[in-house]
Design a protein around this motif. Structure first.
Motif, mmCIF file in Angstrom:
data_model
loop_
_atom_site.group_PDB
_atom_site.id
_atom_site.type_symbol
_atom_site.label_atom_id
_atom_site.label_comp_id
_atom_site.label_asym_id
_atom_site.label_seq_id
_atom_site.Cartn_x
_atom_site.Cartn_y
_atom_site.Cartn_z
ATOM 1 N N ASP A 158 71.009 -34.693 11.299
ATOM 2 C CA ASP A 158 70.333 -33.825 10.335
ATOM 3 C C ASP A 158 68.944 -33.529 10.893
ATOM 4 O O ASP A 158 68.386 -34.317 11.667
ATOM 5 C CB ASP A 158 70.220 -34.514 8.976
ATOM 6 C CG ASP A 158 71.558 -34.583 8.253
ATOM 7 O OD1 ASP A 158 72.455 -33.785 8.577
ATOM 8 O OD2 ASP A 158 71.694 -35.445 7.368
ATOM 9 N N ASP A 160 64.797 -32.155 10.452
ATOM 10 C CA ASP A 160 63.601 -32.027 9.615
ATOM 11 C C ASP A 160 62.951 -30.654 9.763
ATOM 12 O O ASP A 160 62.140 -30.246 8.942
ATOM 13 C CB ASP A 160 62.572 -33.095 9.999
ATOM 14 C CG ASP A 160 63.145 -34.488 9.937
ATOM 15 O OD1 ASP A 160 63.697 -34.838 8.882
ATOM 16 O OD2 ASP A 160 63.056 -35.207 10.944
ATOM 17 N N THR A 177 67.486 -31.690 6.402
ATOM 18 C CA THR A 177 67.272 -32.831 5.524
ATOM 19 C C THR A 177 66.551 -32.358 4.267
ATOM 20 O O THR A 177 65.998 -31.259 4.234
ATOM 21 C CB THR A 177 66.420 -33.918 6.209
ATOM 22 O OG1 THR A 177 65.142 -33.353 6.540
ATOM 23 C CG2 THR A 177 67.090 -34.454 7.457
ATOM 24 N N SER A 178 66.524 -33.181 3.251
ATOM 25 C CA SER A 178 65.778 -32.858 2.044
ATOM 26 C C SER A 178 64.302 -32.723 2.403
ATOM 27 O O SER A 178 63.740 -33.597 3.055
ATOM 28 C CB SER A 178 65.978 -33.967 1.016
ATOM 29 O OG SER A 178 65.198 -33.708 -0.121
ATOM 30 N N ALA A 180 63.066 -30.466 4.421
ATOM 31 C CA ALA A 180 62.908 -29.897 5.765
ATOM 32 C C ALA A 180 62.279 -28.513 5.692
ATOM 33 O O ALA A 180 62.377 -27.819 4.683
ATOM 34 C CB ALA A 180 64.259 -29.807 6.463
#
Length: 189
Positions: A158, A160, A177-178, A180
């Protein structure tokens, strides 16, 4: 987060009637909110651009492109990605900047193989990639030559930060990613 900004390339089209210096200033002012949003001064991002350009031997002005300033602004604001995805390596300039700006982050850069019909359509049969090969020779760059349709099969992590250049690359946002950042020629998410 979604922060829209005009790409320098698009800005040239909008401000074609103005002198180049005036066009650059107009586009820069249009994008100044980005620096305020990140809580930094534009001159800090410009200084970081100049430092990185000198480090990697890139002959560009710090305000040559909002893409470089946006990336430098993220760095100055304290953003520290662990993994970065770039779709559309081209000549490797942005790849080298990403690798230098965010070291030790690993930059995965994806470019179409020479025999891909889409690559041949946009770049011709004899595209020169010699500059790119030299720029990609860094320990934190992983170059992949594959159509983005096969991206999922690469087993990539994943990310960033995702930098989208390729026109068919929006599916890559599934790898974010959460929290990002996803940058493209037109938008910063």
């Amino acid at each position: 987060r979604r922060i829209a900004f005009e790409a320098w390339r698009r800005g040239l089209g909008i401000f074609a009637a103005l002198r180049a210096h005036d066009a650059r200033r107009a586009v820069a002012q249009h994008n100044d909110f980005l620096f305020a949003e990140l809580g930094i001064d534009r001159t800090e991002a410009e200084a970081e651009c100049r430092r990185i350009f000198a480090m990697i031997g890139l002959a560009r002005a710090a305000d040559d492109s909002i893409r470089y300033l946006a990336l430098a602004a993220l760095k100055v604001a304290g953003f520290r990605p662990a993994s970065i995805l770039e779709l559309g390596t081209a000549n490797g300039e942005t790849t080298a900047c990403l690798a230098a700006l965010f070291e030790p982050a690993v930059v995965h850069t994806v470019e179409l193989p020479d025999d891909d019909p889409i690559f041949r359509r946009f770049h011709g049969a004899g595209a020169d990639r010699s500059d790119a090969a030299a720029r990609l020779d860094r320990s934190n760059i992983r170059a992949h030559r594959v159509n983005t349709a096969f991206l999922c099969g690469l087993g990539l992590p994943d990310f960033d930060l995702i930098w989208l250049v390729a026109p068919d690359s929006y599916a890559a946002m599934n790898s974010a990613t959460s929290g990002a950042f996803v940058l493209s020629e037109s938008y910063l998410y």
